[in-house]
Structures are given as C-alpha cells and as structure tokens.
Design an enzyme around this catalytic site. Structure first.
Site, PDB file in Angstrom:
ATOM      1  N   SER A  24      10.294   6.187  16.009  1.00  0.00           N
ATOM      2  CA  SER A  24       8.891   5.620  16.681  1.00  0.00           C
ATOM      3  C   SER A  24       9.345   5.262  18.231  1.00  0.00           C
ATOM      4  O   SER A  24       9.601   4.524  18.441  1.00  0.00           O
ATOM      5  CB  SER A  24       8.285   4.615  16.159  1.00  0.00           C
ATOM      6  OG  SER A  24       7.875   5.121  14.567  1.00  0.00           O
ATOM      7  N   LEU A  25       8.928   6.250  18.885  1.00  0.00           N
ATOM      8  CA  LEU A  25       9.231   6.130  20.549  1.00  0.00           C
ATOM      9  C   LEU A  25       8.210   5.437  21.237  1.00  0.00           C
ATOM     10  O   LEU A  25       8.365   4.281  21.695  1.00  0.00           O
ATOM     11  CB  LEU A  25       9.400   7.618  21.026  1.00  0.00           C
ATOM     12  CG  LEU A  25      10.060   7.830  22.628  1.00  0.00           C
ATOM     13  CD1 LEU A  25      11.313   7.082  22.617  1.00  0.00           C
ATOM     14  CD2 LEU A  25      10.026   9.231  23.019  1.00  0.00           C
ATOM     15  N   GLY A  45       5.924  -1.849   6.597  1.00  0.00           N
ATOM     16  CA  GLY A  45       7.381  -2.295   6.739  1.00  0.00           C
ATOM     17  C   GLY A  45       8.209  -1.497   7.644  1.00  0.00           C
ATOM     18  O   GLY A  45       7.909  -0.418   8.024  1.00  0.00           O
ATOM     19  N   SER A  85      11.258   6.604   8.878  1.00  0.00           N
ATOM     20  CA  SER A  85      10.706   6.161  10.096  1.00  0.00           C
ATOM     21  C   SER A  85      11.107   4.844  10.501  1.00  0.00           C
ATOM     22  O   SER A  85      11.053   3.981   9.904  1.00  0.00           O
ATOM     23  CB  SER A  85       9.457   6.371  10.396  1.00  0.00           C
ATOM     24  OG  SER A  85       8.912   6.340  11.569  1.00  0.00           O
ATOM     25  N   CYS A 111       5.249  -6.572   7.978  1.00  0.00           N
ATOM     26  CA  CYS A 111       6.419  -6.333   8.830  1.00  0.00           C
ATOM     27  C   CYS A 111       6.666  -7.236   9.846  1.00  0.00           C
ATOM     28  O   CYS A 111       5.618  -8.033  10.306  1.00  0.00           O
ATOM     29  CB  CYS A 111       5.637  -4.899   9.500  1.00  0.00           C
ATOM     30  SG  CYS A 111       6.929  -4.014  10.675  1.00  0.00           S
ATOM     31  N   CYS A 149      -1.548   6.327   9.615  1.00  0.00           N
ATOM     32  CA  CYS A 149      -0.581   5.759  10.340  1.00  0.00           C
ATOM     33  C   CYS A 149      -0.932   4.314  11.035  1.00  0.00           C
ATOM     34  O   CYS A 149      -1.957   4.567  11.758  1.00  0.00           O
ATOM     35  CB  CYS A 149       0.197   6.500  11.343  1.00  0.00           C
ATOM     36  SG  CYS A 149       0.894   7.948  10.820  1.00  0.00           S
ATOM     37  N   CYS A 151       3.498   8.379   1.077  1.00  0.00           N
ATOM     38  CA  CYS A 151       4.110   7.477   2.115  1.00  0.00           C
ATOM     39  C   CYS A 151       4.059   6.203   1.225  1.00  0.00           C
ATOM     40  O   CYS A 151       3.218   5.713   0.801  1.00  0.00           O
ATOM     41  CB  CYS A 151       2.982   7.390   3.154  1.00  0.00           C
ATOM     42  SG  CYS A 151       3.208   6.270   4.582  1.00  0.00           S
ATOM     43  N   GLU A 194       0.844  -1.016  -0.015  1.00  0.00           N
ATOM     44  CA  GLU A 194       0.016   0.005   0.039  1.00  0.00           C
ATOM     45  C   GLU A 194       0.840   1.290  -0.044  1.00  0.00           C
ATOM     46  O   GLU A 194       1.900   1.384   0.608  1.00  0.00           O
ATOM     47  CB  GLU A 194      -0.928  -0.121   1.224  1.00  0.00           C
ATOM     48  CG  GLU A 194      -1.962  -1.221   1.243  1.00  0.00           C
ATOM     49  CD  GLU A 194      -2.946  -1.201   1.852  1.00  0.00           C
ATOM     50  OE1 GLU A 194      -3.306  -0.213   2.669  1.00  0.00           O
ATOM     51  OE2 GLU A 194      -3.776  -2.221   2.018  1.00  0.00           O
TER      52      GLU A 194
HETATM   53  N1  SAH Z   1       8.342   0.656  10.883  1.00  0.00           N
HETATM   54  C1  SAH Z   1       8.315   2.016  10.654  1.00  0.00           C
HETATM   55  C2  SAH Z   1       7.811   2.828   9.800  1.00  0.00           C
HETATM   56  C3  SAH Z   1       6.153   2.730   9.917  1.00  0.00           C
HETATM   57  S1  SAH Z   1       5.788   4.246  10.285  1.00  0.00           S
HETATM   58  C4  SAH Z   1       8.231   2.680  12.156  1.00  0.00           C
HETATM   59  O1  SAH Z   1       7.696   1.834  13.326  1.00  0.00           O
HETATM   60  O2  SAH Z   1       8.498   3.879  12.623  1.00  0.00           O
HETATM   61  C5  SAH Z   1       4.436   4.239  10.963  1.00  0.00           C
HETATM   62  C6  SAH Z   1       4.208   5.190  12.187  1.00  0.00           C
HETATM   63  O3  SAH Z   1       2.731   4.995  12.654  1.00  0.00           O
HETATM   64  C7  SAH Z   1       4.951   4.968  13.506  1.00  0.00           C
HETATM   65  O4  SAH Z   1       5.357   6.060  13.880  1.00  0.00           O
HETATM   66  C8  SAH Z   1       3.975   3.984  14.175  1.00  0.00           C
HETATM   67  O5  SAH Z   1       4.532   4.127  15.531  1.00  0.00           O
HETATM   68  C9  SAH Z   1       2.810   4.758  13.905  1.00  0.00           C
HETATM   69  N2  SAH Z   1       1.704   3.871  14.097  1.00  0.00           N
HETATM   70  C10 SAH Z   1       1.726   2.587  14.002  1.00  0.00           C
HETATM   71  N3  SAH Z   1       0.193   2.037  14.291  1.00  0.00           N
HETATM   72  C11 SAH Z   1      -0.358   3.363  14.408  1.00  0.00           C
HETATM   73  C12 SAH Z   1      -1.834   3.484  14.901  1.00  0.00           C
HETATM   74  N4  SAH Z   1      -2.796   2.554  14.933  1.00  0.00           N
HETATM   75  N5  SAH Z   1      -2.368   4.657  14.981  1.00  0.00           N
HETATM   76  C13 SAH Z   1      -1.382   5.887  14.834  1.00  0.00           C
HETATM   77  N6  SAH Z   1      -0.082   5.564  14.779  1.00  0.00           N
HETATM   78  C14 SAH Z   1       0.377   4.409  14.511  1.00  0.00           C
END
Ligand code: SAH
Length: 375
Positions: free
Chosen positions: A242-243, A189, A219, A138, A361, A131, A96
């Site tokens: 992603s913290l 991913g 990210s 993943c 996201c 995006c 996607e």
């Molecule tokens: N795998 C990488 C790239 C994906 S980025 C990463 O984890 O950073 C996707 C972003 O969306 C990340 O910051 C993740 O924490 C956030 N995310 C994942 N699931 C989400 C959700 N259900 N609602 C809002 N943000 C989410």
C-alpha cells in the site's frame, strides 16, 4: 466446555495433529483423517468426522480439543453481489470477511484471466475472491481507513484466518480446487504484524483447503522487515504494497507507519524482493481528492516504481463516517492513471465492491461499532 480455554484443531498442521493422536494412543493415519476433515471437507464439529471412532472424539474432547469455525452473526448482501460477513470468534470478538463473486476488480493481481463464470459441460464452476482479516482491528492508523478507528484488539490465530475462509466457502456452496477461489489478505488488520500466524494460514490454506498460494495476495502497509522475510518463504502468496503517497512528507501524514519505515526503505525492500517468473509486485494507491492525486504526485509515483516489475492498482477513496477526505472525480482518476500508463507502468483502477454495505477497501470496521452511535 469452555472453548476459549481449549485448543481448536483447526489451524494445526499435520505434524501437530500427529503428536495429538499419538498421545491418545491412536495410529498416525488418524492425523491424516483429521487433516482431511478439517481442511478438505471443512467439517465444523467432531460429529461430522464419520471416519473417526467415537472413542477418539470423546478422548479428544476430554483432553480439551475442539473443532470450531467462526460463526456468521450478520450477513450483508450488496447490489453488486458482494457479501460482507460479520463473523464471531470464540471469545466474542468479531471480524469481517468479504466474498466477491466472479472476479475481484483486480485485488488478486490477476488481470489476465477472464472474469466471467466458467461453464464446462453441466458443471457450473464458481469463481470468486475472499477478502479475509488478519487481526481484530488494526494498529497502523492510516488516516483514510475506517478499520484504523477501531485500534488493535488482538491478533487472529491461523485457525481463525482459515476458519473465515471455511465459513464463507460453506455459506456460498463453493469448493476449491474445482471452484476457482482467490484469497486476498486485505481485510481488517496488518498481516505483517501477525506474521507467523499469517504464514501458517497460507500453508494450510494451500496444502489443506486446496487454494494455491499463487491465487493468494497479501497486502502490507509497509512493514519493511517482513517484506524481506516473505521473500524467503518457500510457500508464499503474491505481494501487494500500500503505497498511497508519492513522497515522504505526504506519506507520513497519511500513514504514520512511514515514520518507522520511510519510502527509501520501503522501495529498497520492493526492489530487492525476489519475484518468481511472471510474478509482478502490486502497488496500491488510494486516491484522495486534491491530497495525493495530482499530476505531480503521479510523476513521483512513476519515479518510485521505475525499474520494478510491478503494476499499480488505483483505488478511489471509499468514503466513510469519520474519514476527512473526498473521493476524486473519475476524470482525475483517469488523468492519474494515464500518466502511469504513459510511463509503461501497468495501472488499473480497482472497481469498488460492496460500497453500499461498507464492504469495500478501507471500510471494514466492526459493524457493531459502526452502529453504536445510532443504537
Ligand atoms: N493493512 C494492509 C491490509 C489492508 S488492505 C494494508 O494496508 O495494505 C486494504 C487496502 O485498502 C490498502 O491498500 C489500503 O490502502 C486501502 N484502503 C484503506 N482505506 C481505504 C479507503 N477508505 N478507500 C479505499 N481504499 C482504502
């Protein structure tokens, strides 16, 4: 011809194309023509390369080469203008990719620019953010993310990452560098678990497609060794981490990757990351109601981030089937944000894009899988 077995020229660098044309007994400048056609013109078949002799098309085809971008199998358009594409790859797997017109709600990390469309004379310049996905599925298994439910199917090649961008640009009638396009590697991913292909895609998207790496953001869920590696790349996008949690106990529960690289290691890598002039790190923090969104959590985030030239993007959970968390009320989000801002940490609440079409996201999951229970 079996495309799966052949080699897609999309995703190859100029020196690789040069080796190929020379092996065909052709002059080197043909490689430059191929490069221009693949990345700049974004041709999707040999037939479109009108500057190349037919004999070269034929010979390349016989030698097993082809030109191929992912094909849009489905397209969903959100009420907010966001478009989610389900793109089919050569082996039938799908990924996607999302187009967000006019600004991006903070994903690109650029909050200094106006988000309105630019009008210059008669030319209306488009603006938007793509995006893109780096893997099919993943492996990281974050508790709040829909993509995690898929598991990892496979890595994407550099050509498949670039192909997503080409396919979306073409469908949207948008053409960088004239049109201003940001890229975020925030789709399906974990880009840092497909590092070499990701870095190659960044180089080609910059040098070929014409999107400057400063307009790209990658990210990571926190693959610590690759954070240091990225810092050493001569050509690199901005970095977002992603913290999502403010202490190890919580982070391990929400993101099992924290067992491998804990917050001490993650924050040490963030502190050592060589930021360029004016560059800031981004920390993303998904707010889960009553789980990681208390005032105490916010104060812990302040302690973690203190001293780093960084900003924080807060994302209120985008819900989805199979996700056992709730979205906090706006007041809780604002209260969390205020604690960070009061501590002089620039903090933004990311506007959810395309929630109605599951494009936001953490909602990217192969649509076919999503639909399966109701089929
Ligand atoms: N795998 C990488 C790239 C994906 S980025 C990463 O984890 O950073 C996707 C972003 O969306 C990340 O910051 C993740 O924490 C956030 N995310 C994942 N699931 C989400 C959700 N259900 N609602 C809002 N943000 C989410």
């Amino acid at each position: 011809m079996n495309r799966e077995k052949g080699t897609n020229l999309l995703g190859l660098e100029l020196d690789e194309l040069t080796t190929i044309v020379e092996a065909q007994g052709e002059p080197r400048y043909r490689a430059r023509q191929l490069f221009e056609g693949l990345y700049n013109q974004r041709y999707n078949s040999f037939g479109e390369f009108s500057t190349l002799p037919h004999s070269l098309h034929d010979n390349l085809t016989k030698a097993g080469f082809h030109v191929h971008q992912p094909v849009a199998e489905k397209k969903f358009v959100s009420v907010d203008g966001t478009v989610r594409y389900l793109l089919a790859l050569v082996d039938g797997q799908t990924v996607e990719t999302v187009w967000m017109p006019e600004g991006d709600g903070g994903e690109s990390g650029e909050d200094t620019e106006p988000s309105s469309q630019v009008t210059s004379g008669k030319i209306r310049l488009a603006r938007g953010t793509i995006c893109l996905s780096s893997q099919v599925g993943c492996a990281v298994d974050c508790e709040f993310c829909l993509t995690a439910l898929l598991g990892l199917k496979r890595n994407l090649s550099a050509g498949e990452m670039i192909g997503q961008v080409c396919a979306v640009l073409k469908d949207q009638g948008v053409s960088p560098p004239l049109d201003r396009v940001n890229l975020v590697f925030m789709g399906m991913g974990e880009p840092f678990l497909n590092y070499d292909n990701f870095v190659k895609a960044v180089r080609l998207l910059g040098a070929g497609v014409g999107i400057p790496p400063t307009r790209m953001t990658v990210s990571t869920a926190g693959v610590v060794p690759r954070i240091s590696d990225l810092g050493r790349e001569p050509i690199r996008p901005r970095l977002a981490i992603s913290l999502n949690a403010s202490n190890d106990q919580l982070r391990t529960r929400l993101m099992p990757i924290n067992k491998k690289w804990n917050l001490d290691q993650l924050m040490a890598a963030a502190r050592e990351y060589p930021l360029r002039p004016k560059e800031r790190l981004t920390f993303e923090y998904v707010l889960l109601d009553e789980v990681n969104d208390s005032a105490e959590n916010a104060r812990q985030v302040v302690e973690l981030v203190r001293g780093i030239r960084a900003k924080v993007n807060l994302i209120a959970l985008n819900p989805g089937p199979g996700i056992d968390f709730k979205t906090p009320r706006p007041e809780r989000v604002t209260a969390f944000q205020k604690i960070l801002i009061d501590a002089q940490i620039p903090t933004f609440v990311r506007r959810p894009r395309g929630r109605d079409i599951y494009a936001a996201c953490g909602q990217l999951k192969r649509t076919v899988e999503l639909l399966r229970p109701s089929l």
